[in-house]
Design a protein around this motif. Structure first.
Motif, mmCIF file in Angstrom:
data_model
loop_
_atom_site.group_PDB
_atom_site.id
_atom_site.type_symbol
_atom_site.label_atom_id
_atom_site.label_comp_id
_atom_site.label_asym_id
_atom_site.label_seq_id
_atom_site.Cartn_x
_atom_site.Cartn_y
_atom_site.Cartn_z
ATOM 1 N N ASN A 114 0.825 -1.212 0.000
ATOM 2 C CA ASN A 114 0.000 0.000 0.000
ATOM 3 C C ASN A 114 0.857 1.259 0.000
ATOM 4 N N VAL A 115 2.112 1.142 -0.399
ATOM 5 C CA VAL A 115 3.029 2.295 -0.387
ATOM 6 C C VAL A 115 2.595 3.345 -1.408
ATOM 7 N N GLU A 116 2.573 4.587 -0.971
ATOM 8 C CA GLU A 116 2.274 5.723 -1.858
ATOM 9 C C GLU A 116 3.545 6.547 -2.019
ATOM 10 N N VAL A 117 3.895 6.832 -3.265
ATOM 11 C CA VAL A 117 5.124 7.570 -3.560
ATOM 12 C C VAL A 117 4.768 8.901 -4.205
ATOM 13 N N SER A 118 5.297 9.975 -3.660
ATOM 14 C CA SER A 118 5.057 11.320 -4.213
ATOM 15 C C SER A 118 6.357 11.880 -4.733
ATOM 16 N N THR A 119 6.362 12.278 -5.997
ATOM 17 C CA THR A 119 7.552 12.912 -6.554
ATOM 18 C C THR A 119 7.132 14.210 -7.231
ATOM 19 N N GLU A 151 6.805 14.631 -10.207
ATOM 20 C CA GLU A 151 5.960 14.320 -11.364
ATOM 21 C C GLU A 151 4.611 13.716 -10.971
ATOM 22 N N HIS A 152 4.612 12.835 -9.986
ATOM 23 C CA HIS A 152 3.447 11.986 -9.751
ATOM 24 C C HIS A 152 3.199 11.768 -8.268
ATOM 25 N N VAL A 153 1.978 11.323 -7.971
ATOM 26 C CA VAL A 153 1.725 10.577 -6.738
ATOM 27 C C VAL A 153 1.275 9.200 -7.191
ATOM 28 N N LEU A 154 2.002 8.170 -6.822
ATOM 29 C CA LEU A 154 1.646 6.867 -7.371
ATOM 30 C C LEU A 154 1.602 5.765 -6.335
ATOM 31 N N LYS A 155 0.833 4.739 -6.669
ATOM 32 C CA LYS A 155 0.764 3.554 -5.817
ATOM 33 C C LYS A 155 0.908 2.314 -6.686
ATOM 34 N N ASP A 156 0.966 1.161 -6.047
ATOM 35 C CA ASP A 156 1.164 -0.092 -6.780
ATOM 36 C C ASP A 156 0.009 -0.377 -7.732
ATOM 37 N N LYS A 157 0.332 -1.011 -8.837
ATOM 38 C CA LYS A 157 -0.700 -1.537 -9.723
ATOM 39 C C LYS A 157 -1.381 -2.744 -9.053
#
Lengths: 340, 340, 340, 340
Positions: free
Chosen positions: C259-264, C266-272
């Motif tokens: 359930n990790v959320e990554v914010s950069t 460019e994006h805020v993304l999570k696992d497919k």
């Protein structure tokens, strides 16, 4: 029942307050002052501002004016507060009230004597997310609060020039979080322990400030808190808060432009947090001004008082001292009535 | 290529390791020891354990045994590690290695001399959420790490008897987070500042411990960190982590039994976090044991070494000292090679 | 109380059932049959399978065998069911039971006469997300169900060869959703209206099938439903379900590796979503087998019966007819008792 | 560059447009008409409306008026559109344009001849969530669109009186979704298949309408779609949309008053969706009016044309016919230029 208002200082935030005041049917924004005004003509006309002056005393001397918004540089706040109070005007003053606890106390003494209303511009108190969390604490939903966590990170650092005159990270930036801590917990901060670092830009360090900080708090009710700040979150304005208590926890996440989720062969992604503070706190700024007007028209207490402004400054000073000395700093408990 | 294993201590965690070891085709769980074994007959039979003994030395003396799992009470760990190392067995030891840094160092010296492998049971390193965050730090996705935040709250406090013999919150509970901090940041902790309180149950205070804590950390790489612990989160086991850096941030939320969202006239609700640590870290416990076996069979370094166990204890001791003295405590930087 | 099992067909799914059966202490997986077995020796040994045979009748003739798992190609299911029932073995049969309603009815008649248990392999009934939603419907939390929505999209299409022998999208893929619709709603489907298209790969169309479909359903209780399928969701295996009723709604989202959320920047993304069906339904496959064993050992009804298998086929046939004729197709209401 | 506007019909939506028009510096809302006006005096004064009349022709005859907003009952729209067009006024008309395709075509013919601008009030096109999804389709992020899913559920049914005069669920409620379908997919609907039911309130059925519907769509580009509607979602206004394509998918969830998540011993809960459509679509209504003004001032095409209004009606009529006949209904493909 109506209110005539003058706005002192027509920078970004002064202009925003004019817009938000104009949404309130009972309000007439009669006058605006700024040091330089010749570029403001068409703006003032569009906003139906009747008087444009380079001397804020024209506003204070106008008997029609009921209330003033002080949006000028911080080093002028205390003086104008005192003059406005003596002139019998209600006052909305941007944060911080001043750069020193002493100066703020002097201003508050005058306010106390003249019995005008003074609201300090901690806009985040009026944000729907944070307000709901305060309600959840107040109504007992989460029980006795035990731990407060605030994350507050700007999208990018201000200019080095601004940093030099800002009073430093604790006074300029984390002061919002110190106020939020008291607002959410309903309890005074009695001890502060500060860690700071220069990790974003060495130039900030050279200007005598830090750009990254983690500050822990002890509250009078025994609870603990922690605030972390950074001058630069590359993904946007990061404004989150969480309170944990004996019966549960409540947390507010960031606001985003849309809630659209996009799934592709590479990613599942959603919007970044709103980047600009005026966008993030649009509602808060509207509510803040409306509540101030309401407090005056119905003679109710303001939601963010001069004492609140003073306490946030006290905590900021303690944090600064803790950073300098490397040890926690205790704050004297003060009686709001006798505080000033 | 196969591994014969003995498990010392057949409590909850020892039995779990037996189950997880049995998932690995190359492993034979030959022997289990415990102080009292007569109630374990049918369990051992079901698990195809061949030898059940009340003396762990039977395991150490068995030449067929390649590796032992030490799952007995903490006060026996150091002694058994030393004996097992001398007997040439690879060692998996539950955390903490001991109650004192000195005792751990002595045990590690013997391990160092005998060149057996020693893995310490910080199971959370093997959790998919946290492991992914470590990877995001290691591969540079979030840039230089600046701020680490760990929230770690148990669903309910252990018994007062357990608390009395636990070594205290820092040694028993937050030690997991100290290890996680080093694992995620890839940098040693150089200073610790601890705030603690008794907010959950006064009996915990009377037993000489705290139940709520907020601890700030400084890392050798200049970054800052904060850990908060509570012995009682009424909504379940709260295990979250966030790292913020120059190029972004990554955060792990709690795991829940299902992701079902229910909307009614009253609420929109979802599942509470998994309550029980064995459920929450099911995958982590499986991976932990599998990685240990792999490290032995392929002669690779273990993922959580004796030095890691030692460092977590050092930080816990520093936190305890900071709480007692009311000021931050610095940790000496140590060279892993020369540490022991 | 124990169960001896034989598995007929040692492909991917047969092997999975062996692994999951081995997790159950009361089960002994004695025998496995497949058309070709010489490559299975080491696998069988590792799994402690005692008998490996190329003739499934060896399993049916073994008096020690209590139950069989039929994991051979679909065109063999009906025959083996009948033979196994006559041999007095309880039966777990992979879906679909056969390619035609008639053939299935014949098989069920034999099962009915011999009174063995038959469970059909609609694994998704045992998924924790969907199971919780069924409970929320059954216990009245969402009131009377009004609208059902199922989204079910594969990560990539099977080979054209497979498609040619699959019975088509409705019989091979959407049959899972037809079964799910009945399971969730607790009501029979009385009318089906199908739209289909070839949008993923023209070769699928040339093979006589569709790759994209939207099918609407009417239930006996008056509720409506819709299922959408695609043979290719580039972001992974998309398995979602939502039911809306008079007192609320419940929805299940996809499962993800972390359930990790990554914010950069460019994006805020999570696992497919999990990509592979065996990963996505790991828990469901384990529960499915455990429930079958439990139903036999405690003589309880199975959770997915032969009648359930038959009804899903009936709906699939109706959907096919609707697609061909361009108009909705009604299904006769059937009494489960008299169905076969 | 400025625009003088008259508003015809001062009900809830007419008043909302006045407020939103007043946010635009270039706009002067000069006149408002309504059948009954005596209760509107103080409102008009507060909003600086100069002319208040009970005859909308006063507005059409005023040479200062550049554009009119038609917010009167649906059965008056077509007539007023024709008169306004002949009077040379640009027109914003609330949806639907009329109750019959024929009537709408007649009105559009006049608009076509007079070359005034006509924008139809499908406000949801201007919602930030849905607009972003349209962009993701248009810019190819999700590839060729294959499947569209729209969920649109009202928080509570209107009065039975309203339902009787509404034109029915397809014309009154789902017409928004028919327009959204065309807007998102960028392709015309060529076939409609409708299922409807009375599940919320039998009185709605007695009034000749349905309250629950699932409608499937075929698009000219080969894609499929499905819309589900209910007159009563007890948890609030449920407005979601998802589009699935060859390169990915995008979905919009509901908007909520805050994003606060509360965890207690019983639940983890968050806010229900915004309940009231004026709250949910606040931004959409503001953008809708601003874009109309911009289209006039810069002589650009409007974002929602008369042809768009006509097509939504055509689909609604086809859905009604499909419900009545029980079979799918094909729509003739029309050339926008030759449509009217």
């Amino acid at each position: 029942m109506a209110l005539t208002v003058g706005v002192i200082g027509a920078g970004r935030i002064g202009k925003l307050h004019v817009d938000n005041l104009r949404l309130i049917p009972q309000v007439r924004v009669k006058s605006v002052s700024d040091v330089v005004i010749n570029h403001l003509d068409s703006w003032a006309k569009e906003k139906q501002v009747e008087v444009l002056t380079s001397d804020y005393r024209d506003i204070l001397n106008d008997p029609e004016i009921d209330a003033v918004f002080i949006c000028s540089p911080t080093n002028t706040h205390a003086t104008i507060i005192k003059e406005a109070a003596v002139a019998g005007k209600h006052i909305f003053c941007e944060k911080p009230v001043s750069f020193t606890v002493e100066e703020t106390k002097e201003a508050l003494e005058v306010v106390e004597k003249t019995q005008v209303k003074l609201q300090v511009g901690f806009n985040r108190r009026f944000d729907p997310n944070f307000r709901k969390i305060r309600e959840l604490v107040q109504n007992g939903t989460i029980g006795e609060p035990h731990i407060l966590r605030i994350t507050s990170r700007d999208p990018e650092p201000p200019s080095i020039d601004y940093i030099k005159s800002s009073g430093g990270l604790f006074m300029d930036m984390m002061i919002h979080d110190f106020d939020m801590a008291r607002y959410i917990m309903g309890s005074e901060v009695v001890e502060v322990s500060a860690y700071g670092a220069v990790l974003v830009d060495p130039a900030i360090g050279e200007a005598g400030d830090i750009d990254t900080a983690v500050v822990t708090l002890k509250f009078a009710n025994g609870a603990l808190g922690v605030i972390d700040n950074s001058r630069q979150a590359v993904y946007g304005y990061d404004q989150r808060l969480e309170v944990f208590g004996s019966k549960g926890a409540a947390r507010a996440d960031n606001n985003r432009p849309t809630n659209v989720e996009v799934s592709t062969a590479e990613h599942v992604l959603k919007d970044k947090p709103l980047y600009f503070f005026l966008e993030r706190y649009t509602q808060a700024y509207i509510h803040e001004v409306a509540e101030f007007v309401k407090a005056i028209l119905h003679n109710e207490p303001v939601i963010c008082s001069g004492f609140d402004g003073l306490q946030a400054q006290r905590i900021a000073e303690a944090a600064k001292k803790s950073l300098e000395t490397g040890v926690p700093v205790k704050l004297e408990e003060v009686n709001p009535a006798a505080a000033i």
